[in-house]
Motif scaffolding. Structure first.
Motif, mmCIF file in Angstrom:
data_model
loop_
_atom_site.group_PDB
_atom_site.id
_atom_site.type_symbol
_atom_site.label_atom_id
_atom_site.label_comp_id
_atom_site.label_asym_id
_atom_site.label_seq_id
_atom_site.Cartn_x
_atom_site.Cartn_y
_atom_site.Cartn_z
ATOM 1 N N ARG A 15 33.792 35.140 46.865
ATOM 2 C CA ARG A 15 34.420 33.819 47.020
ATOM 3 C C ARG A 15 35.509 33.628 45.968
ATOM 4 N NH1 ARG A 15 29.138 32.247 47.652
ATOM 5 N NH2 ARG A 15 29.118 31.238 45.611
ATOM 6 N N ALA A 16 35.252 34.108 44.757
ATOM 7 C CA ALA A 16 36.246 33.996 43.680
ATOM 8 C C ALA A 16 37.504 34.795 44.027
ATOM 9 C CB ALA A 16 35.660 34.468 42.353
ATOM 10 N N VAL A 17 37.336 35.956 44.627
ATOM 11 C CA VAL A 17 38.488 36.761 45.047
ATOM 12 C C VAL A 17 39.297 35.998 46.091
ATOM 13 C CG1 VAL A 17 39.199 38.843 46.314
ATOM 14 C CG2 VAL A 17 37.489 39.008 44.488
ATOM 15 N N VAL A 18 38.607 35.447 47.092
ATOM 16 C CA VAL A 18 39.305 34.695 48.140
ATOM 17 C C VAL A 18 40.032 33.503 47.528
ATOM 18 C CG1 VAL A 18 38.981 33.262 50.213
ATOM 19 C CG2 VAL A 18 37.800 35.466 50.006
ATOM 20 N N VAL A 28 44.371 44.984 42.514
ATOM 21 C CA VAL A 28 42.932 45.176 42.295
ATOM 22 C C VAL A 28 42.601 44.978 40.814
ATOM 23 C CG1 VAL A 28 41.025 46.830 42.437
ATOM 24 C CG2 VAL A 28 42.701 46.689 44.296
ATOM 25 N N SER A 29 43.450 45.442 39.936
ATOM 26 C CA SER A 29 43.229 45.280 38.490
ATOM 27 C C SER A 29 43.219 43.806 38.095
ATOM 28 C CB SER A 29 44.296 46.010 37.688
ATOM 29 O OG SER A 29 44.258 47.384 37.955
ATOM 30 N N GLU A 30 44.143 43.034 38.659
ATOM 31 C CA GLU A 30 44.166 41.592 38.376
ATOM 32 C C GLU A 30 42.881 40.925 38.853
ATOM 33 O OE1 GLU A 30 48.304 39.580 38.970
ATOM 34 O OE2 GLU A 30 48.194 41.297 40.356
ATOM 35 N N LEU A 31 42.433 41.312 40.035
ATOM 36 C CA LEU A 31 41.208 40.720 40.582
ATOM 37 C C LEU A 31 39.996 41.107 39.742
ATOM 38 C CD1 LEU A 31 41.921 41.240 44.374
ATOM 39 C CD2 LEU A 31 42.034 39.091 43.079
ATOM 40 N N ALA A 32 39.969 42.354 39.262
ATOM 41 C CA ALA A 32 38.866 42.794 38.398
ATOM 42 C C ALA A 32 38.838 41.967 37.124
ATOM 43 C CB ALA A 32 39.007 44.281 38.081
ATOM 44 N N ALA A 33 40.014 41.665 36.576
ATOM 45 C CA ALA A 33 40.079 40.852 35.358
ATOM 46 C C ALA A 33 39.573 39.436 35.626
ATOM 47 C CB ALA A 33 41.508 40.815 34.825
ATOM 48 N N VAL A 34 39.940 38.879 36.772
ATOM 49 C CA VAL A 34 39.467 37.531 37.134
ATOM 50 C C VAL A 34 37.952 37.510 37.237
ATOM 51 C CG1 VAL A 34 39.422 35.836 39.016
ATOM 52 C CG2 VAL A 34 41.601 36.820 38.282
ATOM 53 N N LEU A 35 37.392 38.551 37.864
ATOM 54 C CA LEU A 35 35.940 38.609 38.065
ATOM 55 C C LEU A 35 35.190 39.014 36.798
ATOM 56 C CD1 LEU A 35 35.726 40.368 41.547
ATOM 57 C CD2 LEU A 35 35.583 37.923 41.035
ATOM 58 N N VAL A 37 34.638 42.170 36.044
ATOM 59 C CA VAL A 37 33.852 43.346 36.426
ATOM 60 C C VAL A 37 34.784 44.553 36.462
ATOM 61 C CG1 VAL A 37 32.188 41.986 37.769
ATOM 62 C CG2 VAL A 37 34.169 42.970 38.920
ATOM 63 N N THR A 38 34.219 45.723 36.692
ATOM 64 C CA THR A 38 35.018 46.941 36.735
ATOM 65 C C THR A 38 35.886 46.976 37.990
ATOM 66 O OG1 THR A 38 33.351 48.197 37.939
ATOM 67 C CG2 THR A 38 33.202 48.223 35.517
ATOM 68 N N VAL A 39 36.895 47.820 37.936
ATOM 69 C CA VAL A 39 37.748 48.022 39.106
ATOM 70 C C VAL A 39 36.904 48.576 40.261
ATOM 71 C CG1 VAL A 39 39.675 49.377 40.030
ATOM 72 C CG2 VAL A 39 39.887 48.252 37.801
ATOM 73 N N ALA A 40 35.983 49.486 39.952
ATOM 74 C CA ALA A 40 35.128 50.065 40.998
ATOM 75 C C ALA A 40 34.293 48.982 41.693
ATOM 76 C CB ALA A 40 34.215 51.134 40.406
ATOM 77 N N ALA A 41 33.735 48.054 40.937
ATOM 78 C CA ALA A 41 32.959 46.966 41.527
ATOM 79 C C ALA A 41 33.856 46.058 42.363
ATOM 80 C CB ALA A 41 32.258 46.161 40.438
ATOM 81 N N THR A 42 35.063 45.831 41.877
ATOM 82 C CA THR A 42 36.013 45.003 42.616
ATOM 83 C C THR A 42 36.383 45.665 43.942
ATOM 84 O OG1 THR A 42 36.871 44.138 40.541
ATOM 85 C CG2 THR A 42 38.255 43.847 42.495
ATOM 86 N N VAL A 43 36.581 46.972 43.928
ATOM 87 C CA VAL A 43 36.897 47.708 45.159
ATOM 88 C C VAL A 43 35.766 47.560 46.171
ATOM 89 C CG1 VAL A 43 37.225 50.042 46.113
ATOM 90 C CG2 VAL A 43 38.496 49.319 44.080
ATOM 91 N N GLN A 44 34.518 47.579 45.704
ATOM 92 C CA GLN A 44 33.384 47.392 46.613
ATOM 93 C C GLN A 44 33.411 45.995 47.236
ATOM 94 O OE1 GLN A 44 29.883 48.352 44.334
ATOM 95 N NE2 GLN A 44 30.212 50.553 44.529
ATOM 96 N N HIS A 45 33.692 44.987 46.429
ATOM 97 C CA HIS A 45 33.803 43.625 46.960
ATOM 98 C C HIS A 45 34.949 43.531 47.966
ATOM 99 C CE1 HIS A 45 30.748 41.700 44.594
ATOM 100 N NE2 HIS A 45 31.296 42.079 43.445
ATOM 101 N N LEU A 46 36.065 44.160 47.651
ATOM 102 C CA LEU A 46 37.215 44.128 48.551
ATOM 103 C C LEU A 46 36.920 44.818 49.877
ATOM 104 C CD1 LEU A 46 40.067 44.741 45.978
ATOM 105 C CD2 LEU A 46 39.676 42.647 47.320
ATOM 106 N N SER A 52 35.390 42.146 56.875
ATOM 107 C CA SER A 52 35.205 40.842 57.516
ATOM 108 C C SER A 52 36.540 40.192 57.881
ATOM 109 C CB SER A 52 34.407 39.913 56.600
ATOM 110 O OG SER A 52 35.153 39.625 55.443
ATOM 111 N N GLU A 53 37.627 40.898 57.638
ATOM 112 C CA GLU A 53 38.987 40.434 57.933
ATOM 113 C C GLU A 53 39.397 39.205 57.126
ATOM 114 O OE1 GLU A 53 39.353 39.966 62.163
ATOM 115 O OE2 GLU A 53 39.324 42.108 62.512
ATOM 116 N N LEU A 54 38.814 39.042 55.938
ATOM 117 C CA LEU A 54 39.221 37.946 55.060
ATOM 118 C C LEU A 54 40.364 38.357 54.142
ATOM 119 C CD1 LEU A 54 35.727 36.522 54.118
ATOM 120 C CD2 LEU A 54 37.499 35.352 55.423
ATOM 121 N N VAL A 55 40.449 39.654 53.871
ATOM 122 C CA VAL A 55 41.450 40.184 52.939
ATOM 123 C C VAL A 55 42.047 41.450 53.536
ATOM 124 C CG1 VAL A 55 41.732 41.257 50.659
ATOM 125 C CG2 VAL A 55 40.315 39.220 50.897
#
Length: 106
Positions: A15-18, A28-35, A37-46, A52-55
């Motif tokens: 939800r935070a990414v959206v 992806v790096s910017e989103l990881a910083a916002v969350l 968490v690691t870039v790898a974890a962010t990639v999993q969320h993405l 789900s066609e949200l991103v």
């Protein structure tokens, strides 16, 4: 499709990414910083958000940039509208029954 959208949005990080992407595209790096968490974890969320066609994302060189994909939000909105319409119909019927009972008691 609605199942995938609501599953994706059930996680606070996703939800935070959206929410972040509603202000514009981000790497992806910017989103990881916002969350936080690691870039790898962010990639999993993405991945979940993309499934789900949200991103949607695009890779240019070594940088993957993500942005909102309105298709998933439209799917969720359509499902919610159908539910709202059905419940409004049920509540209208209940109100009619209650009104009839009230008239009978008078």
């Amino acid at each position: 499709m609605a199942d995938r959208v609501f599953h994706a949005l059930a996680d606070g990080n996703r939800r935070a990414v959206v929410e972040r992407l509603t202000t514009g595209p981000a790497s992806v790096s910017e989103l990881a910083a916002v969350l936080g968490v690691t870039v790898a974890a962010t990639v999993q969320h993405l991945k979940v958000l993309q499934d789900s066609e949200l991103v949607r994302s695009q890779k240019v060189g070594r940088v993957r940039t993500c942005q909102i994909d309105p298709a998933g939000l439209r799917n969720a909105e359509a499902w919610l509208q159908r539910q709202r319409t059905a419940w409004e119909h049920h509540l209208d019927r209940l109100q009619a029954v209650l009104d009839d009972e009230k008239k009978e008691m008078e």
